[in-house]
Design an enzyme around this catalytic site. Sequence first.
Site, short mmCIF file in Angstrom:
data_model
loop_
_atom_site.label_atom_id
_atom_site.label_comp_id
_atom_site.label_asym_id
_atom_site.label_seq_id
_atom_site.Cartn_x
_atom_site.Cartn_y
_atom_site.Cartn_z
N SER A 103 36.51 34.79 47.85
CA SER A 103 37.72 34.03 47.56
C SER A 103 38.94 34.93 47.54
O SER A 103 38.84 36.12 47.18
CB SER A 103 37.59 33.31 46.21
OG SER A 103 38.82 32.71 45.84
N TYR A 138 35.00 32.40 37.15
CA TYR A 138 34.81 32.18 38.59
C TYR A 138 35.33 33.38 39.39
O TYR A 138 34.66 33.87 40.31
CB TYR A 138 35.55 30.91 39.01
CG TYR A 138 35.60 30.70 40.52
CD1 TYR A 138 34.53 30.12 41.19
CD2 TYR A 138 36.71 31.10 41.26
CE1 TYR A 138 34.56 29.94 42.56
CE2 TYR A 138 36.75 30.92 42.63
CZ TYR A 138 35.68 30.33 43.28
OH TYR A 138 35.72 30.16 44.64
#
Length: 254
Positions: A147, A160
């Site tokens: 990400s 996360y």
Amino acid sequence: MTRLEGKIALVTGGSRGIGRGIALRLAKEGALVAVHYGKNREAALDVVETITQAGGQAFPIGANLDTTSGVEQLIASLESELFNRTGQRQFDILVNNAGIGTSSDLEKTTEEEFDRVFAVNVKAPFFLVQKSLPLLRDGGRIINLSSGVTRIAYPHIMAYNMTKGAINTFTLHLAKLLGPRGITVNAVLPGIVDTDINASWLHTEEGQQHASEMSALGRVGTPADIADAVAFLASEDGRWGTAQLLDATGGSHL
């Protein structure tokens, strides 16, 4: 486009969102695609039907990746399906796409939530690779979905973000380990992508404007944007790149 003719790919979390886009793209390139799903078999079957109607090849494969027993189930099912369909148990491309998010900030994250996001986003890819190595052909590909939050500070989803940092480190060391076998290992780092997970806030005028302004290209990413990057890394065209973290955020926060 048949750059992956004769190749077999496993896409985890391939029934929806970015994973769906990747499964469709790899199949379009000629690969036989195992479309993994966690719970929604109907969504996986829809992907398979879309692929087969377009002349491609795919099959669904279900397993819950919250636990290592789920990973073992996935590998066992994959071996069985491949042997029944092709007479062999080996495959060429592993795309570690399956993952879950969290909406909690540092102060509100519970231990249970922390453990679950790490189990699915980090532990599952680790053990899936471990158990796939005897099946993954030399010269194969491992592509991990990371990400853009690993380079853009976004502390509202701390747990996360940490999982994706772990994936980047995993990618680096795995590339070194598997280099002698000719297996490349890379990560793709998406930014905000127009998927059903983001639909509740992204499909508003304010959300679209906010997300578009983040990108140097002035728009929101699509699953196809990410899938095209994965297809490049999976193909022979990507043969000389390994241990790379490919930013696919559209130039977010430059």
